[in-house]
Every structure is written in structure tokens, then in C-alpha cells.
Scaffold this motif. Structure first.
Motif, PDB file in Angstrom:
ATOM      1  N   ASP A 136       0.904  -1.178   0.030  1.00 11.59           N
ATOM      2  CA  ASP A 136      -0.009  -0.060   0.225  1.00 11.59           C
ATOM      3  C   ASP A 136       0.890   1.168  -0.059  1.00 11.59           C
ATOM      4  O   ASP A 136       2.142   1.264   0.679  1.00 11.59           O
ATOM      5  CB  ASP A 136      -0.990   0.108   1.134  1.00 11.59           C
ATOM      6  CG  ASP A 136      -1.847   1.232   1.273  1.00 11.59           C
ATOM      7  OD1 ASP A 136      -1.010   2.097   1.838  1.00 11.59           O
ATOM      8  OD2 ASP A 136      -2.909   1.274   0.839  1.00 11.59           O
ATOM      9  N   LYS A 160      -7.640  -8.652   3.365  1.00 13.23           N
ATOM     10  CA  LYS A 160      -8.561  -7.850   2.828  1.00 13.23           C
ATOM     11  C   LYS A 160      -9.067  -8.733   1.692  1.00 13.23           C
ATOM     12  O   LYS A 160     -10.414  -8.774   1.467  1.00 13.23           O
ATOM     13  CB  LYS A 160      -8.119  -6.445   2.365  1.00 13.23           C
ATOM     14  CG  LYS A 160      -9.287  -5.817   1.633  1.00 13.23           C
ATOM     15  CD  LYS A 160      -8.756  -4.646   0.634  1.00 13.23           C
ATOM     16  CE  LYS A 160      -9.781  -4.043   0.060  1.00 13.23           C
ATOM     17  NZ  LYS A 160     -10.480  -4.790  -0.985  1.00 13.23           N
ATOM     18  N   PRO A 165      -9.248  -2.188   4.782  1.00 10.13           N
ATOM     19  CA  PRO A 165      -7.687  -2.592   5.243  1.00 10.13           C
ATOM     20  C   PRO A 165      -7.391  -2.116   6.612  1.00 10.13           C
ATOM     21  O   PRO A 165      -6.373  -2.894   7.056  1.00 10.13           O
ATOM     22  CB  PRO A 165      -7.074  -1.599   4.023  1.00 10.13           C
ATOM     23  CG  PRO A 165      -8.051  -1.195   2.829  1.00 10.13           C
ATOM     24  CD  PRO A 165      -9.468  -1.430   3.615  1.00 10.13           C
ATOM     25  N   VAL A 182      -1.753  -7.307   5.393  1.00  9.77           N
ATOM     26  CA  VAL A 182      -2.869  -6.466   5.113  1.00  9.77           C
ATOM     27  C   VAL A 182      -3.614  -6.688   3.880  1.00  9.77           C
ATOM     28  O   VAL A 182      -4.923  -6.913   3.909  1.00  9.77           O
ATOM     29  CB  VAL A 182      -2.586  -4.984   5.279  1.00  9.77           C
ATOM     30  CG1 VAL A 182      -3.809  -4.269   5.287  1.00  9.77           C
ATOM     31  CG2 VAL A 182      -2.081  -5.050   6.915  1.00  9.77           C
ATOM     32  N   PRO A 183      -3.153  -6.764   2.690  1.00  6.14           N
ATOM     33  CA  PRO A 183      -3.968  -6.779   1.489  1.00  6.14           C
ATOM     34  C   PRO A 183      -4.449  -8.275   1.351  1.00  6.14           C
ATOM     35  O   PRO A 183      -5.386  -8.619   0.597  1.00  6.14           O
ATOM     36  CB  PRO A 183      -2.915  -6.662   0.557  1.00  6.14           C
ATOM     37  CG  PRO A 183      -1.503  -6.766   0.762  1.00  6.14           C
ATOM     38  CD  PRO A 183      -1.830  -6.029   2.401  1.00  6.14           C
TER      39      PRO A 183
END
Length: 452
Positions: A129, A261, A268, A257-258
Motif C-alpha cells: 500500500d 482484505k 484494510p 494486510v492486502p
């Protein structure tokens, strides 16, 4: 005078105060909070309180699409993401975890280093990100480049690289993610169409700045810690095993994190909160086990590290996003989008609108601009993977680099390094603009020669 004009004047004056932060010697968070409250106050007083319209008051505060509380919810997601990401990075930094990478970067050549840092940022941003990547890379640069003037150049290139890297990935930038979730773009298509323009967007300013850098980093400062560390804390001796463990868990948490998600479809900030919880738990267990051996537990605990997180930058972000949300709720941004659509028509109008929206995203947040575009044109006008959506994704993702407060990555870097708005405008804005235009030109050339 129309209340909308008053709100715009308040926003512009507040924006000037933010830009002239160092000249007027007032932290940028103060005017940001003031314009957020004043803009919403003028709006609700003029539309709801003075006519005493209870329905309008309820709509302004609780409106499902454009209400204050809706914008608060959207803003809070970004703020909690930022707060958790900054805390994880601070934990890694306090344990000297970034030395795992910095000690492997042995070059003292300024030109070689800026290429290494920029490309690492570019690809990490696509996988992670752009906001979290910027926080990580700025923290690393504090170890690699301790001279403040030199480091500002490197940090500025990190902002450009992070935004360029995030634009071509569905999970790399919030605006691309919005278009991806909304069905305007698909994963494979957005990667194939925007990867080359994004590379050029970074390559152009990186090439120019290479000729501006000369010499080597100072040997006596290269690879050492700042006085006081990233969060103003004195370096503490940490065992190598603990340092590697915290670095590995922290970085894995950011990269998770991704994935979180994608699996859960939760926002997120939930994944980032989960990662912080894991890091917190592991470090507490780690230091409780050996608390009797040394006195570092208190200073290395997450509780102590939270006190060093840059709260003023978080409050600045809170204020500026809510102020922009007011402009969106009043319909000002939608009016601007309609005006652009009516002024620039035809196939070429798509590119002009995209370029202008990208540049405007450097002034106001790119999220409401993209949201306005998505609201103006449904999929019956421009179907999925249409050139319009692809170009909007590129421009909204990279145009914000033109100003330091034009993107989440820029705001994070500004807070961490206290970058002067006017310094960035004089020194970096033109470089970012070169990359922005160059990448856009490549995109248009691809449409002309490849598609047709």
C-alpha cells in the motif's frame, strides 16, 4: 453571499495557512481542524439551522451518502490504518529492526542509493500500500541518510515512487481499489495497462534528479541512527535475535494486510489492526520473558511507543479529509466534475478530464474526486476496463505527488520528516509534474498504437 462561496473561502484560507505553516509558525493540524469544523458549521447553519429544517439537519449529519457521520466513518478508516501502520513501524524502529536491511545497503553513492530506494518503494507499494510503504521507507531512510537536507530529497522521491507504484495495482492505492471494488477496472487489465505508464512516471523524475545529486553520503554518518531515533527515543541495545524477530513479524504483518482484505473483504484498517495486535502480543511476551534481565521493557513496549506516534499528523489528516468531505457533501466537487464534462467533450476530452482531475487531486483528496467521477458516469456510459477508468486510476494515483499534501503518502512523509510545503513546491513539484505528464503520454501512446 452564498454559503457555498463562504465555505470555499474558508477552505482556501485554511489551505494557505497549511501551505505557509513554517512562515506563520503554526502547526498544520490547527488550521486543518479549524477549516473542517468551520466548513461544516457554515453548511449546517445555512441549510438547516437558520431555516430550522430538522430534516435537512438530519440529512447533513446522518445522510447515508454524504452526511458528516458518513465522512467521519470513511476518514476514521484511513486514520486507524495510518495509526496502526505507524505504530508497527515505530515498534520495528525501536527494536532497530530496519538495520536488517540498511546494513545490507552498503553503497555510499547518492545516485545509486536513490535508484535502489525508489525502485524498492515502487514495487513494495504495489504489493503493500502506498501509505504503509512510505512509512516503512521513510523510517529506513532515517538510518541510511542522516543529513536532513539530503534525506528530504530521498523522502520526496519515496512519495513519487509510492504513488506511482500504487496506481497500477488494485491494492496499491485507495482510488484504484475503489475502482476495482466498484467493477470499473479488473485486476489483470489494470496491471497490464498502467504498469508501463507508472514506471515512466517514476523513471522520468528519477533520471532528472540523478544528475542533480553529486558525491557520496558522509562516511561518518552513513548507516548510523539519528540522535533520538525515529520517534525521538534514544537507541536501546537489542539482541540480534529479538531484532530479527520483531522485524520479520512487523514486515509480515504489513504485507498481510492486502491478503487479509482479499480473504475477508473487510476494510484494510481491520487487517492493519489485526497485524498490530499480533506485533503487540509477540513483543509483550518477548519482553515479559526477559524483563528481569534488562530494563528495556518499558521503553520498547507498544504502550510506550504509542506515546511517540506523530499524533499532530493524524489530526491534520482528520481535519483536511473532513473539510474536503464538506465540499463533497455540498455538491461542489460534483459541480466541478459536471463542468469539466460539459467543457471537454469527445475522445480527447477523456484525457483532458483525467489530467485535470489528477492535478486537482494534489489540492483536494483524490478519493472524493474519484468518487465524484464514479457517481457521474455509471457502467452503462463507460463499461468496465474502458480507457476512461484506466486513465482516471493513473491520474488520481500519481497526480497527488505534485504537492506534498496531495496524497496519503505525502501527508505521512510530511508528518514524519516535517517537510516544508513551500520547499516541496519549489524543489520537487516540477519533477513530479514531469513524471506525471510523461506517464500520461505513454498511456495515450499505448492506446493509439497498441489498441488501435
Amino acid at each position: 453571499m452564498s454559503y457555498e462561496i463562504v465555505v470555499i473561502i474558508i477552505f482556501v484560507l485554511g489551505y494557505m495557512a497549511i501551505a505557509l505553516e513554517h512562515n506563520i509558525k503554526v502547526d498544520k493540524a490547527a488550521p486543518a481542524l479549524l477549516i473542517a469544523v468551520l466548513c461544516w458549521t457554515v453548511y449546517i447553519v445555512s441549510e438547516g439551522i437558520l431555516p430550522h429544517d430538522e430534516d435537512m439537519i438530519h440529512k447533513i449529519v446522518h445522510g447515508h451518502d454524504q452526511g458528516l457521520l458518513t465522512h467521519l466513518a470513511e476518514t476514521s478508516q484511513i486514520l486507524f490504518f495510518l495509526l496502526c501502520a505507524m505504530t508497527i513501524v515505530e515498534v520495528i524502529d525501536a527494536h532497530q529492526g530496519f538495520e536488517v536491511i540498511t546494513k545490507r545497503i552498503t553503497t555510499q553513492d547518492k545516485r545509486k542509493l536513490i535508484w535502489i530506494i525508489s525502485w524498492v518503494t515502487f514495487f513494495l507499494s504495489a504489493a503493500l500500500d502506498n501509505l504503509a510503504t512510505t512509512i516503512v521507507m521513510v523510517s529506513m531512510l532515517r538510518k541510511l541518510v542522516t543529513d536532513k537536507n539530503d534525506r528530504l530529497i530521498y523522502v520526496s522521491m519515496v512519495v513519487i515512487a509510492a504513488n506511482a507504484g500504487g496506481a497500477w495495482s488494485p491494492i496499491g492505492d485507495v482510488t484504484t481499489t475503489m475502482l476495482w471494488i466498484g467493477g470499473q477496472v479488473t485486476t489483470v487489465n489494470i496491471i497490464t495497462k498502467l504498469m508501463l505508464p507508472s514506471i515512466v512516471c517514476l523513471l522520468a523524475p528519477l533520471t532528472v534528479i540523478t544528475f542533480m545529486l553529486k558525491g557520496d553520503l558522509k562516511p561518518d554518518k552513513k548507516g548510523t541512527l539519528d540522535s533520538g531515533g525515529h520517534g525521538g527515543h534514544a537507541p536501546i541495545q537489542v539482541r540480534e535475535a529479538d531484532r530479527n524477530l520483531v522485524f520479520g513479524i512487523g514486515l509480515a504483518g504489513l504485507l498481510f494486510v492486502p491478503i487479509f482484505k482479499t480473504i475477508t473483504h473487510l476494510p484494510p484498517f481491520m487487517g492493519m489492526s489485526f497485524s498490530l495486535g499480533i506485533v503487540w502480543l509477540v513483543t509483550e511476551i518477548l519482553h515479559n520473558r526477559k524483563k528481569a534481565e534488562d530494563g528495556a521493557h518499558g521503553k520498547l513496549s507498544v504502550v510506550a511507543i504509542l506515546e511517540r506516534v506523530d499524533v499532530p499528523s493524524v489530526l491534520f489528516f482528520f481535519g483536511i479529509l473532513l473539510a474536503v468531505g464538506c465540499l463533497q457533501s455540498m455538491g461542489t466537487l460534483n459541480k466541478l466534475a459536471v463542468f469539466l464534462d460539459a467543457t471537454f467533450t469527445g475522445e480527447g476530452g477523456v484525457y483532458i478530464i483525467g489530467l485535470l482531475l489528477g492535478l486537482m487531486s494534489a489540492i483536494v483528496d483524490n478519493v472524493p474526486l474519484v468518487a465524484a467521477s464514479m457517481g457521474m458516469y455509471d457502467l452503462s456510459v463507460y463499461p468496465p476496463d474502458h480507457v476512461f477508468w484506466e486513465f482516471i486510476a493513473y491520474c488520481a494515483g500519481t497526480g497527488g505527488s505534485t504537492l506534498i499534501i496531495g496524497s496519503a503518502a505525502g501527508v505521512a512523509a510530511m508528518g514524519m520528516e516535517h517537510i516544508n510545503f513551500m520547499w516541496y513546491l519549489r524543489k520537487i513539484a516540477w519533477l513530479s509534474l514531469i513524471g506525471y505528464v510523461a506517464g500520461a503520454a505513454v498511456f495515450m501512446a499505448m492506446q493509439l498504437f497498441v489498441v488501435h
